[in-house]
Scaffold this motif. Structure first.
Motif, mmCIF file in Angstrom:
data_model
loop_
_atom_site.group_PDB
_atom_site.id
_atom_site.type_symbol
_atom_site.label_atom_id
_atom_site.label_comp_id
_atom_site.label_asym_id
_atom_site.label_seq_id
_atom_site.Cartn_x
_atom_site.Cartn_y
_atom_site.Cartn_z
ATOM 1 N N PRO A 5 49.408 38.549 32.271
ATOM 2 C CA PRO A 5 49.030 37.398 32.819
ATOM 3 C C PRO A 5 47.823 37.871 33.741
ATOM 4 O O PRO A 5 46.802 36.886 33.704
ATOM 5 C CB PRO A 5 50.141 36.817 33.702
ATOM 6 C CG PRO A 5 51.215 37.214 33.189
ATOM 7 C CD PRO A 5 50.906 38.762 32.357
ATOM 8 N N PHE A 6 47.812 38.829 34.243
ATOM 9 C CA PHE A 6 46.424 39.118 35.073
ATOM 10 C C PHE A 6 45.475 39.692 34.153
ATOM 11 O O PHE A 6 44.102 39.378 34.863
ATOM 12 C CB PHE A 6 47.015 40.344 36.185
ATOM 13 C CG PHE A 6 48.130 39.990 37.032
ATOM 14 C CD1 PHE A 6 47.781 39.107 37.995
ATOM 15 C CD2 PHE A 6 49.423 40.290 36.892
ATOM 16 C CE1 PHE A 6 48.840 38.910 38.938
ATOM 17 C CE2 PHE A 6 50.453 39.894 37.522
ATOM 18 C CZ PHE A 6 50.027 39.055 38.693
ATOM 19 N N LEU A 7 45.608 40.155 33.177
ATOM 20 C CA LEU A 7 44.580 40.334 32.156
ATOM 21 C C LEU A 7 43.893 38.855 31.825
ATOM 22 O O LEU A 7 42.663 39.113 31.800
ATOM 23 C CB LEU A 7 44.935 41.268 31.067
ATOM 24 C CG LEU A 7 45.179 42.762 31.219
ATOM 25 C CD1 LEU A 7 45.817 43.376 30.307
ATOM 26 C CD2 LEU A 7 43.937 43.485 31.857
ATOM 27 N N GLY A 8 44.705 38.093 31.343
ATOM 28 C CA GLY A 8 44.391 36.649 31.057
ATOM 29 C C GLY A 8 43.361 36.031 32.330
ATOM 30 O O GLY A 8 42.583 35.523 32.068
ATOM 31 N N VAL A 9 43.822 36.193 33.630
ATOM 32 C CA VAL A 9 43.233 35.579 34.584
ATOM 33 C C VAL A 9 41.774 36.477 34.862
ATOM 34 O O VAL A 9 40.875 35.789 34.982
ATOM 35 C CB VAL A 9 44.107 35.985 36.005
ATOM 36 C CG1 VAL A 9 43.173 35.362 37.161
ATOM 37 C CG2 VAL A 9 45.177 34.958 35.850
ATOM 38 N N LEU A 10 41.966 37.650 34.446
ATOM 39 C CA LEU A 10 40.434 38.382 34.747
ATOM 40 C C LEU A 10 39.703 37.961 33.566
ATOM 41 O O LEU A 10 38.506 37.637 33.694
ATOM 42 C CB LEU A 10 40.858 39.770 34.524
ATOM 43 C CG LEU A 10 39.708 40.790 34.344
ATOM 44 C CD1 LEU A 10 38.848 40.698 35.798
ATOM 45 C CD2 LEU A 10 40.026 42.308 33.984
ATOM 46 N N GLY A 11 40.132 37.592 32.398
ATOM 47 C CA GLY A 11 39.335 37.047 31.399
ATOM 48 C C GLY A 11 38.879 35.842 31.390
ATOM 49 O O GLY A 11 37.823 35.311 31.081
ATOM 50 N N ALA A 12 39.799 34.923 32.054
ATOM 51 C CA ALA A 12 39.255 33.637 32.735
ATOM 52 C C ALA A 12 38.073 33.586 33.552
ATOM 53 O O ALA A 12 37.261 32.811 33.722
ATOM 54 C CB ALA A 12 40.411 32.920 33.306
ATOM 55 N N ALA A 14 35.940 36.117 33.984
ATOM 56 C CA ALA A 14 34.755 36.460 33.271
ATOM 57 C C ALA A 14 34.031 35.621 32.448
ATOM 58 O O ALA A 14 32.896 35.214 32.459
ATOM 59 C CB ALA A 14 35.012 37.637 32.508
ATOM 60 N N ALA A 15 35.009 34.584 31.826
ATOM 61 C CA ALA A 15 34.570 33.421 31.097
ATOM 62 C C ALA A 15 33.866 32.399 32.067
ATOM 63 O O ALA A 15 32.880 31.763 31.779
ATOM 64 C CB ALA A 15 35.475 32.773 30.298
ATOM 65 N N ALA A 16 34.474 32.359 33.172
ATOM 66 C CA ALA A 16 33.725 31.222 34.152
ATOM 67 C C ALA A 16 32.328 31.698 34.573
ATOM 68 O O ALA A 16 31.558 31.115 34.958
ATOM 69 C CB ALA A 16 34.841 30.979 35.412
ATOM 70 N N LEU A 17 32.294 33.206 34.885
ATOM 71 C CA LEU A 17 31.196 33.388 35.478
ATOM 72 C C LEU A 17 30.025 33.444 34.131
ATOM 73 O O LEU A 17 28.957 33.387 34.582
ATOM 74 C CB LEU A 17 31.187 35.127 35.846
ATOM 75 C CG LEU A 17 31.995 35.357 37.128
ATOM 76 C CD1 LEU A 17 32.289 36.824 37.461
ATOM 77 C CD2 LEU A 17 31.348 34.574 38.018
ATOM 78 N N ALA A 18 30.449 33.632 32.780
ATOM 79 C CA ALA A 18 29.675 33.479 32.015
ATOM 80 C C ALA A 18 29.241 31.958 31.485
ATOM 81 O O ALA A 18 28.397 31.804 30.536
ATOM 82 C CB ALA A 18 30.144 34.124 30.538
ATOM 83 N N GLY A 19 29.882 31.072 32.395
ATOM 84 C CA GLY A 19 29.474 29.638 31.992
ATOM 85 C C GLY A 19 30.590 29.114 31.013
ATOM 86 O O GLY A 19 30.120 28.071 30.446
ATOM 87 N N ARG A 21 33.209 27.106 30.646
ATOM 88 C CA ARG A 21 34.322 26.623 31.441
ATOM 89 C C ARG A 21 35.554 26.318 30.770
ATOM 90 O O ARG A 21 36.617 26.466 31.137
ATOM 91 C CB ARG A 21 33.742 25.470 32.036
ATOM 92 C CG ARG A 21 34.701 24.595 32.925
ATOM 93 C CD ARG A 21 34.041 23.400 33.575
ATOM 94 N NE ARG A 21 34.961 22.846 34.473
ATOM 95 C CZ ARG A 21 35.664 21.790 34.500
ATOM 96 N NH1 ARG A 21 35.580 21.299 33.195
ATOM 97 N NH2 ARG A 21 36.420 21.306 35.706
ATOM 98 N N SER A 22 35.466 25.691 29.381
ATOM 99 C CA SER A 22 36.793 25.350 28.674
ATOM 100 C C SER A 22 37.498 26.674 28.295
ATOM 101 O O SER A 22 38.571 26.566 28.393
ATOM 102 C CB SER A 22 36.303 24.617 27.514
ATOM 103 O OG SER A 22 35.372 25.293 26.576
ATOM 104 N N LEU A 23 36.657 27.779 28.092
ATOM 105 C CA LEU A 23 37.495 28.949 27.545
ATOM 106 C C LEU A 23 38.253 29.346 28.845
ATOM 107 O O LEU A 23 39.421 29.779 28.931
ATOM 108 C CB LEU A 23 36.657 30.016 27.284
ATOM 109 C CG LEU A 23 37.079 31.156 26.849
ATOM 110 C CD1 LEU A 23 38.099 31.075 25.749
ATOM 111 C CD2 LEU A 23 35.983 32.372 26.313
ATOM 112 N N ALA A 24 37.563 29.380 30.028
ATOM 113 C CA ALA A 24 38.037 29.775 31.318
ATOM 114 C C ALA A 24 39.444 28.957 31.796
ATOM 115 O O ALA A 24 40.328 29.745 31.919
ATOM 116 C CB ALA A 24 37.082 29.799 32.743
ATOM 117 N N LEU A 25 39.422 27.765 31.400
ATOM 118 C CA LEU A 25 40.328 26.831 31.906
ATOM 119 C C LEU A 25 41.676 27.278 30.769
ATOM 120 O O LEU A 25 42.923 27.361 31.219
ATOM 121 C CB LEU A 25 40.193 25.384 31.910
ATOM 122 C CG LEU A 25 39.379 24.879 32.815
ATOM 123 C CD1 LEU A 25 39.014 23.476 32.641
ATOM 124 C CD2 LEU A 25 40.051 24.983 34.285
ATOM 125 N N GLY A 26 41.377 27.582 29.544
ATOM 126 C CA GLY A 26 42.196 27.619 28.243
ATOM 127 C C GLY A 26 43.149 29.061 28.717
ATOM 128 O O GLY A 26 44.358 29.258 28.800
#
Length: 51
Positions: A5-12, A14-19, A21-26
């Motif tokens: 789960p923590f790797l998923g949050v880290l990916g979220a 990274a996705a949020a910082l890359a812009g 948003r939908s991938l980050a929320l998913g």
């Protein structure tokens, strides 16, 4: 196993910082569900205590 789960949050993050948003929320949602499932499995596990 608990790191998933923590790797998923880290990916979220990274996705949020890359812009992305939908991938980050998913990713955040999937990570939250995985964390809750792992907690449920951990909290309902029987303790094998021997004296």
């Amino acid at each position: 196993m608990m790191v998933i789960p923590f790797l998923g949050v880290l990916g979220a993050l990274a996705a949020a910082l890359a812009g992305r948003r939908s991938l980050a929320l998913g990713l955040w949602g999937v990570s939250l569900v995985a964390l809750l499932l792992l907690f449920r499995q951990h909290a309902s596990d029987a303790l094998n205590l021997t004296f």
